[in-house]
Design a protein around this motif. Structure first.
Motif, PDB file in Angstrom:
ATOM      1  N   TYR A 183      -2.255  29.488  21.903  1.00 26.78           N
ATOM      2  CA  TYR A 183      -1.565  28.965  20.639  1.00 26.78           C
ATOM      3  C   TYR A 183      -2.770  27.919  20.239  1.00 26.78           C
ATOM      4  O   TYR A 183      -2.831  26.623  20.880  1.00 26.78           O
ATOM      5  CB  TYR A 183      -0.268  28.041  20.988  1.00 26.78           C
ATOM      6  CG  TYR A 183       0.396  27.654  19.667  1.00 26.78           C
ATOM      7  CD1 TYR A 183       1.370  28.668  19.270  1.00 26.78           C
ATOM      8  CD2 TYR A 183       0.135  26.527  18.971  1.00 26.78           C
ATOM      9  CE1 TYR A 183       1.903  28.164  18.046  1.00 26.78           C
ATOM     10  CE2 TYR A 183       0.794  26.188  17.940  1.00 26.78           C
ATOM     11  CZ  TYR A 183       1.834  27.134  17.373  1.00 26.78           C
ATOM     12  OH  TYR A 183       2.433  26.976  16.266  1.00 26.78           O
ATOM     13  N   LYS A 184      -3.417  28.276  19.083  1.00 27.39           N
ATOM     14  CA  LYS A 184      -4.171  27.586  18.605  1.00 27.39           C
ATOM     15  C   LYS A 184      -4.063  26.881  17.123  1.00 27.39           C
ATOM     16  O   LYS A 184      -4.314  27.078  16.012  1.00 27.39           O
ATOM     17  CB  LYS A 184      -5.771  28.422  18.129  1.00 27.39           C
ATOM     18  CG  LYS A 184      -6.245  29.449  19.158  1.00 27.39           C
ATOM     19  CD  LYS A 184      -6.560  28.291  20.442  1.00 27.39           C
ATOM     20  CE  LYS A 184      -7.068  29.249  21.713  1.00 27.39           C
ATOM     21  NZ  LYS A 184      -7.418  28.527  22.907  1.00 27.39           N
ATOM     22  N   GLY A 185      -2.971  25.827  17.568  1.00 29.69           N
ATOM     23  CA  GLY A 185      -2.548  25.109  16.232  1.00 29.69           C
ATOM     24  C   GLY A 185      -1.819  24.004  16.551  1.00 29.69           C
ATOM     25  O   GLY A 185      -1.936  23.542  17.935  1.00 29.69           O
ATOM     26  N   GLY A 189      -4.901  23.255  19.691  1.00 35.50           N
ATOM     27  CA  GLY A 189      -4.194  23.588  20.733  1.00 35.50           C
ATOM     28  C   GLY A 189      -4.563  23.253  22.097  1.00 35.50           C
ATOM     29  O   GLY A 189      -5.588  22.245  22.207  1.00 35.50           O
ATOM     30  N   LEU A 190      -3.882  23.613  23.190  1.00 39.06           N
ATOM     31  CA  LEU A 190      -4.406  23.384  24.466  1.00 39.06           C
ATOM     32  C   LEU A 190      -5.354  24.134  25.087  1.00 39.06           C
ATOM     33  O   LEU A 190      -5.401  25.262  24.885  1.00 39.06           O
ATOM     34  CB  LEU A 190      -2.875  23.087  25.234  1.00 39.06           C
ATOM     35  CG  LEU A 190      -1.743  22.240  24.794  1.00 39.06           C
ATOM     36  CD1 LEU A 190      -0.561  22.379  25.580  1.00 39.06           C
ATOM     37  CD2 LEU A 190      -2.364  20.545  24.920  1.00 39.06           C
ATOM     38  N   HIS A 191      -6.068  23.631  26.060  1.00 43.30           N
ATOM     39  CA  HIS A 191      -7.078  24.556  26.645  1.00 43.30           C
ATOM     40  C   HIS A 191      -7.019  23.878  28.071  1.00 43.30           C
ATOM     41  O   HIS A 191      -6.998  22.742  28.582  1.00 43.30           O
ATOM     42  CB  HIS A 191      -8.542  24.155  26.089  1.00 43.30           C
ATOM     43  CG  HIS A 191      -8.571  24.257  24.631  1.00 43.30           C
ATOM     44  ND1 HIS A 191      -8.721  25.543  23.994  1.00 43.30           N
ATOM     45  CD2 HIS A 191      -8.668  23.439  23.701  1.00 43.30           C
ATOM     46  CE1 HIS A 191      -8.729  25.304  22.649  1.00 43.30           C
ATOM     47  NE2 HIS A 191      -8.742  24.087  22.453  1.00 43.30           N
ATOM     48  N   ASN A 192      -7.471  24.832  29.035  1.00 41.70           N
ATOM     49  CA  ASN A 192      -7.524  24.818  30.555  1.00 41.70           C
ATOM     50  C   ASN A 192      -9.007  24.247  30.938  1.00 41.70           C
ATOM     51  O   ASN A 192      -9.887  25.174  30.917  1.00 41.70           O
ATOM     52  CB  ASN A 192      -7.133  26.116  31.167  1.00 41.70           C
ATOM     53  CG  ASN A 192      -7.298  25.838  32.784  1.00 41.70           C
ATOM     54  OD1 ASN A 192      -7.371  24.777  33.367  1.00 41.70           O
ATOM     55  ND2 ASN A 192      -7.411  27.057  33.435  1.00 41.70           N
ATOM     56  N   LYS A 193      -9.054  22.921  31.119  1.00 48.18           N
ATOM     57  CA  LYS A 193     -10.272  22.482  31.240  1.00 48.18           C
ATOM     58  C   LYS A 193     -10.444  21.467  32.349  1.00 48.18           C
ATOM     59  O   LYS A 193      -9.067  20.889  32.529  1.00 48.18           O
ATOM     60  CB  LYS A 193     -10.925  21.679  29.890  1.00 48.18           C
ATOM     61  CG  LYS A 193     -11.540  22.750  28.900  1.00 48.18           C
ATOM     62  CD  LYS A 193     -12.246  21.863  27.679  1.00 48.18           C
ATOM     63  CE  LYS A 193     -12.549  22.947  26.677  1.00 48.18           C
ATOM     64  NZ  LYS A 193     -13.505  22.472  25.644  1.00 48.18           N
TER      65      LYS A 193
END
Length: 562
Positions: free
Chosen positions: A334-336, A368-372
């Protein structure tokens, strides 16, 4: 108030007023509204007739009378010198009145006009009001000054009046049942207790301690002076200052479109009569909309009127299950913009907070959320949603979004949010266990974090979504200072998580992109699971079989083929 005071040349003044008015609303639309509403401006500026109810706090007896007097109060304050529709002086008077309440002015002056309307409507309706209007003594044509103080119940009524103004513009042509025999259900007013408490705590009328959990608007108490209330609005709920101008513009749009249809409203209900079942209640959505100065404000305003679209709910722990892996399976791709809401209660045995008290906090980010395994992001805001509402944007900003209040005249001036970020940019931390485990001498924490530094986050939600840790703002240089929990203290607060919600705010296009992303990931996963045996050689001649045989019986005698 932005309107010209020149009367020597009426035609020149009319041109100036038209130029000023066209910046807020198109002139053809204003002319249509003037011709159709002439002689009944009070009716044109009144909201659709409806009955209102509230679960908490209860609606005061005079509230419906106050709403009914809203249109006449605006007409008498700003449009008293409007003449007949065919008269040029009437059109000039109409423009003057429109510019007095809708022209762009500093936020503090817009709020003062709103308070004048509130005081006039209360006086006409016989409702209690602690505000008084003092006109300019020099007779220079200014708007005067509003003085006095607002009791807690009066703040709630003022907030409800502003919500009704937004409701009438967000849902034109539809209203709740009319009082006195209407067939429709009453319109449910949002709970504004958290906003009233925010204003009282900001002014020092109520202590920011554990006592706020049992506080009720109906108990009354010390009031808030106009100056203190203005300061709170400018810092926390700046959108209130735009309620009047927005309302007048929406009324004139409806009048110019079809005034007959507008007055013949439906008996359907614009807002759900069911109680709020999500953490994002209609009252909290409206509070967030008042604190924002970007396109997301309209999204939350609509949610406060008709409720959030359930398709925008990306994750809810009570439905999808607790845990970071379940959370990630719902939000990945989800890129928003997203809003994360957390509900928790303080664990027993804490020294710096009263135990077993439920509270809520939120995180609003436009990406959006990212796995980092590191912090990332360019802008985000923290907020306290219950029992007190507070919005904590990045340090260096005084409100969320893309506007900053100046200290000189309290006017809004545009700035880019990225230019106003704090000393650090540790906005979001979202780290899952890697699929391929490797040895790490100092493994990074697994969970969700916001602000602070790794291992010392301002907000940290563990991998199982069972424990929530909130630290003092002294550890954080990314977000503004302020308590997220009443009576928070300096020690970290460990709480048990009750529920977690994630709302996607990017709209249908962003949801489609996420669906396409998930479909691609499913295809890749399916391809990785399939093994084509034709690509492998003969098992009997393979090195793998030889190694397996040696492991099974290393002492066996083997002849080397030459």
């Amino acid at each position: 108030m932005g309107a010209s005071t020149s009367t020597s040349n009426p035609s020149l003044e009319a041109q100036e007023q038209e130029t000023l008015a066209s910046a807020s609303l198109a002139l053809p639309l204003l002319r249509a509204a003037f011709s159709r509403s002439n002689g009944s401006l009070a009716e044109a500026l009144s909201p659709p007739p409806a009955a209102f109810r509230s679960d908490s706090p209860p609606v005061p007896p005079r509230f419906h009378d106050l709403v009914a007097r809203l249109g006449p109060a605006i007409a008498s304050l700003f449009f008293s010198d409007v003449g007949p529709a065919g008269d040029a002086a009437g059109w000039l008077g109409f423009l003057r009145g429109f510019n007095r309440c809708c022209a762009r002015v500093p936020a503090s002056q817009s709020l003062a006009l709103l308070l004048r309307v509130y005081a006039a409507a209360c006086a006409d309706a016989g409702a209690p009001c602690g505000l008084q209007f003092h006109p300019d003594e020099d007779g220079a044509g200014g708007e005067g000054k509003v003085v006095g103080e607002l009791a807690p119940g009066e703040i709630a009524v003022l907030l409800w009046m502003c919500w009704v103004m937004a409701w009438s513009g967000s849902a034109p042509g539809v209203s709740g049942g009319q009082e006195g025999g209407g067939k429709g259900e009453p319109v449910l007013l949002p709970d504004v207790t958290h906003l009233v408490l925010s204003a009282l705590v900001s002014a020092g009328a109520v202590a920011d301690d554990a006592g706020v959990w049992g506080w009720e608007v109906s108990r009354g108490g010390k009031g808030v002076k106009v100056q203190e209330f203005t300061s709170w609005v400018l810092s926390t709920a700046a959108g209130l200052g735009n309620c009047l101008s927005r309302y007048v513009q929406e009324r004139f749009r409806s009048c110019a479109a079809d005034p007959v249809e507008e007055r013949s409203v439906s008996t359907g209900n614009t807002s759900s009569c069911n109680p709020d079942v999500y953490l994002l209640t209609r009252g909290r959505a409206w509070a967030i909309s008042l604190s924002l100065r970007n396109t997301l404000s309209e999204k939350f305003l609509s949610a406060s009127v008709i409720g959030m679209d359930t398709e925008d709910l990306l994750y809810r722990s009570s439905v999808h299950g607790k845990g970071l892996s379940r959370f990630w399976s719902c939000v990945e791709g989800y890129k928003g913009p997203v809003l994360i809401l957390l509900s928790a209660f303080s664990r027993s045995g804490g020294d710096n907070v009263d135990t077993d008290q439920r509270w809520g906090i939120g995180i609003l980010t436009e990406e959006g959320l990212h796995n980092k395994d590191t912090f990332y992001g360019s802008s985000a805001s923290l907020c306290s949603t219950y029992p007190i509402f507070r919005m904590l944007p990045p340090s260096g900003m005084t409100c969320a979004g893309h506007f900053l209040f100046t200290t000189a005249d309290s006017s809004l001036r545009p700035y880019c949010a990225s230019d106003l970020a704090g000393k650090e940019k540790n906005f979001i931390y979202c780290h899952l266990h890697p699929q391929i485990r490797v040895y790490e001498a100092k493994p990074k924490p697994v969970g969700l974090g916001f602000g602070g530094t790794i291992g010392n986050e301002r907000i940290f939600l563990d991998e199982d979504f069972s424990k929530l840790t909130v630290r003092h703002h002294a550890v954080d240089k990314t977000y503004q200072h302020g308590s997220l929990i009443p009576n928070q203290g300096y020690l970290p607060v460990e709480a048990s998580v009750l529920d977690v919600e994630v709302w996607g705010l990017g709209g249908e296009a962003t949801r489609r992109q996420q669906d396409m992303y998930k479909k691609r990931e499913d295809i890749f996963s399916e391809q990785r699971r399939k093994v084509d045996l034709k690509t492998f050689g003969n098992w009997e001649d393979s090195p793998e079989k030889m190694m397996m045989d040696m492991i099974s019986d290393p002492n066996a005698v083997r002849r080397e083929d030459r």
